[in-house]
Design an enzyme around this catalytic site. Structure first.
Site, PDB file in Angstrom:
ATOM      1  N   HIS A 149      -5.978   1.878  -2.445  1.00 25.47           N
ATOM      2  CA  HIS A 149      -6.449   3.103  -1.813  1.00 25.47           C
ATOM      3  C   HIS A 149      -7.953   3.079  -1.562  1.00 25.47           C
ATOM      4  CE1 HIS A 149      -6.862   6.898  -0.037  1.00 25.47           C
ATOM      5  NE2 HIS A 149      -7.907   7.040  -0.807  1.00 25.47           N
ATOM      6  N   HIS A 167      -3.312   3.382  12.006  1.00 26.59           N
ATOM      7  CA  HIS A 167      -3.979   2.931  13.238  1.00 26.59           C
ATOM      8  C   HIS A 167      -4.930   3.998  13.777  1.00 26.59           C
ATOM      9  CE1 HIS A 167      -1.210  -0.391  12.942  1.00 26.59           C
ATOM     10  NE2 HIS A 167      -1.957  -1.022  13.831  1.00 26.59           N
ATOM     11  N   ARG A 189       7.629  -1.997   9.120  1.00 29.32           N
ATOM     12  CA  ARG A 189       7.785  -3.400   8.756  1.00 29.32           C
ATOM     13  C   ARG A 189       9.214  -3.895   8.946  1.00 29.32           C
ATOM     14  NH1 ARG A 189       4.398  -3.567   3.081  1.00 29.32           N
ATOM     15  NH2 ARG A 189       2.424  -3.959   4.101  1.00 29.32           N
TER      16      ARG A 189
END
Ligand code: HAS
Ligand code: CU
Length: 558
Positions: A231, A384, A446
């Site tokens: 994190h 993103h 994924r």
């Protein structure tokens, strides 16, 4: 408390050529990694539009090999190199303290040796373990060794930032650390604390395990150590961008730093709260009690606060600039900002993306909402916007003035730089909408979804099309951006020493080390406090995991 206004000593100091060279080396190696990583991105976007190009491509053995390269090069390598450039060069110039060049070049060598080792492991198809490398998936030992070297080099860089500050403080005990250096120092202290998890995971467990020296590793323990670092690493990526937003953007907008002490407070909060929150990546993991997950969830809300502070203070400093340029009313100043400057526009677009990325982050951090979107396409949608846009587009914007500054070459094309920024922004927005939306339909992250049987993911044509289009737009953005970057370096018109863009340091006030400022400046005291908080948040769970390990042998699924 304050004395006369002063520009940073270095802004006027003679040029420091050798420092520029090593900074440029970090910068260009980082951007080269991004180029390779980003070129693979469109394949993944097309996968989420139902189009599988992997089987046609000879050079990638699998979707997972491509995704590992993409994640490692973009998220881990590009960011670490850019951070080294930013967290060394600007403090050195602000303080007027010379870098220890042999040491910094050594760090560059270690980092690049690590990058090469890791790249060989991935490209030879021995380590398709993704950028999170969760065991029991096991890569080649070269993969872990390479990453370990990158981390070691980043810690050498941290040491150098702290050393330069110490030299300054010894010479100026009555002054507080100047603002850019303060931000850099807090980022590095945070990273030192954050890196402990991954260092233990890799050195004690994964490296010996991948070499066959130990037979088993406990996945729960390894994941917990990973997220100790995993994190805060996102703030290690973000804070150098924040340095530009706080210290350079106000100058570029014709405004000023809204508040010196709020800026320091925000960075202090990042040091305190970035690390004890890793369980918010493990809400669905067994072996961690719900109570501790709740504590980490709450602390995650705390670490959202300095970003909210940033949103308001940075907006205020831009508003000041827009109003000075003649903007009126609540929104009238926005149009008066220097939108025709690519270095500026790219970074405001980065900020706008981060508003949505941050909002998604709060959803993820909520103990009760996360199970809905955990491990779905929503998550890549989220990151993103954050690392992929807020950070990367800020680095694009910085490069538009920093590369001319470092190389003495004029920006290759202003309009192409502008086009690359807008296409990156629009492409990422399409991607984010498409992926968040698919996540709500529970499309897994994924996954080679394009190879799933016909009809598995039916009824979501709109988000799929948006995601597919984003891949095409982003490919155009990559071509535009790297044409500008390499065009500047190899074909940019030569600038005289006077013509080089100066570092746009915001006008700073020289502050004396008294009262609250002195308190904020006791950085090692805050570091110890932050370490205690991390110990409280992690040790009860980690001790239990260490004493109840279940070793699993290495798995290789490819
Ligand atoms: Fe995140 C997952 C929570 C921020 C990156 N995150 C990820 C992953 C990545 C990532 C890479 O709690 C995936 C990891 C993996 O592979 O599994 N994230 C948060 C929260 C925040 C947050 C609460 N993330 C980031 C940043 C990243 C990043 C920053 C990279 C740089 N994230 C999570 C959680 C997960 C997660 C869970 C795990 C979920 C799961 O299930 O796996 C906060 O820090 C966000 C705070 C941000 C704000 C926005 C402030 C806005 C600003 C801009 C202002 C705009 C202006 C412009 C001034 C509150 C500062 C004005 C201009 C005009 C023209 C008007
Ligand atoms: Cu997180």
């Amino acid at each position: 408390m304050t004395t006369a206004t002063a520009t940073p000593a270095s802004a006027t100091a003679a040029s420091t050529h050798p420092e520029r060279r090593v900074t440029f080396a970090f910068l260009i190696t980082g951007f080269s990694a991004l180029l390779l990583g980003a070129l693979l991105g469109p394949l993944q976007a097309l996968n989420y539009a139902g189009i599988d190009l992997y089987s046609q491509l000879g050079f990638l053995k699998s979707y997972y090999q491509g995704l590992t390269l993409h994640g490692v090069l973009n998220a881990l390598v590009f960011t670490t190199y850019l951070n080294a450039a930013i967290l060394l060069y600007f403090p050195a110039r602000e303080l007027g303290v010379p870098m220890n060049l042999p040491f910094v070049w050594t760090a560059y060598g270690v980092m690049t040796g690590g990058l090469a080792t890791c790249a060989v492991a991935i490209i030879s198809n021995t380590s398709s373990v993704l950028y999170t490398f969760y065991p029991p998936l096991s890569g080649h030992w070269g993969f872990y060794l390479g990453l370990a070297l990158v981390v070691v080099a980043s810690l050498m860089v941290a040491f150098e930032t702290l050393r330069m500050r110490a030299v300054f403080k010894r010479a100026n005990p009555e002054r507080v650390t100047p603002i850019v250096t303060y931000m850099a120092v807090m980022t590095q202290l945070m990273w030192i604390l954050a890196s402990v998890g991954i260092v233990v995971e890799v050195v004690v467990f994964l490296l010996p395990w991948s070499m066959g020296l130990i037979s088993g590793v406990d996945p729960a323990l390894a994941r917990t150590l990973f997220w100790w670092t995993g994190h805060p690493i996102v703030y290690y990526w973000l804070l150098p961008a924040y340095i530009s937003w706080y210290a350079f953007m106000p100058k570029q907008a014709g405004g000023e730093l809204a508040s010196d002490s709020l800026t320091r407070l925000a960075f202090l909060m990042f040091l305190m709260f970035s690390t004890p929150v890793g369980f918010h990546h493990q809400f669905t993991d067994p072996g961690i009690s719900a109570g501790w997950k709740m504590v980490h969830s709450l602390l995650t809300m705390f670490v959202g606060i300095p970003s909210l502070i940033t949103a308001f203070t940075v907006a205020a400093s831009l508003e000041l600039g827009g109003k000075r340029a003649g903007g009126r009313g609540v929104f009238g100043w926005i149009g008066k900002l220097p939108w025709n400057e690519p270095a500026f526009a790219a970074q405001v677009l980065a900020m706008i993306a981060f508003i949505f990325g941050g909002a998604g982050g709060i959803v993820n951090a909520s103990f009760n909402l996360d199970p809905l979107i955990n491990d779905t396409a929503w998550i890549p949608g989220h990151f993103h916007l954050t690392v992929g846009t807020a950070v990367t587009l800020t680095f694009f914007g910085m490069s538009f003035w920093l590369v001319p500054h470092l190389t003495g070459r004029r920006l290759f094309s202003k309009s192409m730089a502008m086009a690359s920024s807008w296409t990156w922004f629009v492409g990422m927005m399409f991607f984010a909408v498409g992926m968040h939306w698919q996540g709500l339909y529970a499309v897994p992250r994924r996954a080679l979804v394009s190879a799933a049987p016909e009809g598995t993911y039916a009824g979501m044509i709109v988000p799929q099309v948006l995601t597919g289009i984003s891949g095409v737009i982003l490919l155009i953005a990559v071509v535009l951006y790297f044409t500008v970057l390499f065009g500047t370096i190899f074909a940019g018109q030569r600038l005289t020493e006077q013509q080089r863009p100066a570092i746009p340091f915001v006008d700073a006030v020289e502050l004396r080390s008294i009262g609250v400022l002195r308190l904020l400046d006791t950085v090692w005291g805050w570091f110890i406090l932050a370490a205690i908080l991390v110990a409280v948040a992690y040790l009860p769970t980690l001790i239990e995991m260490f004493t109840n390990q279940v070793g699993i042998r290495p798995y290789r699924l490819w």
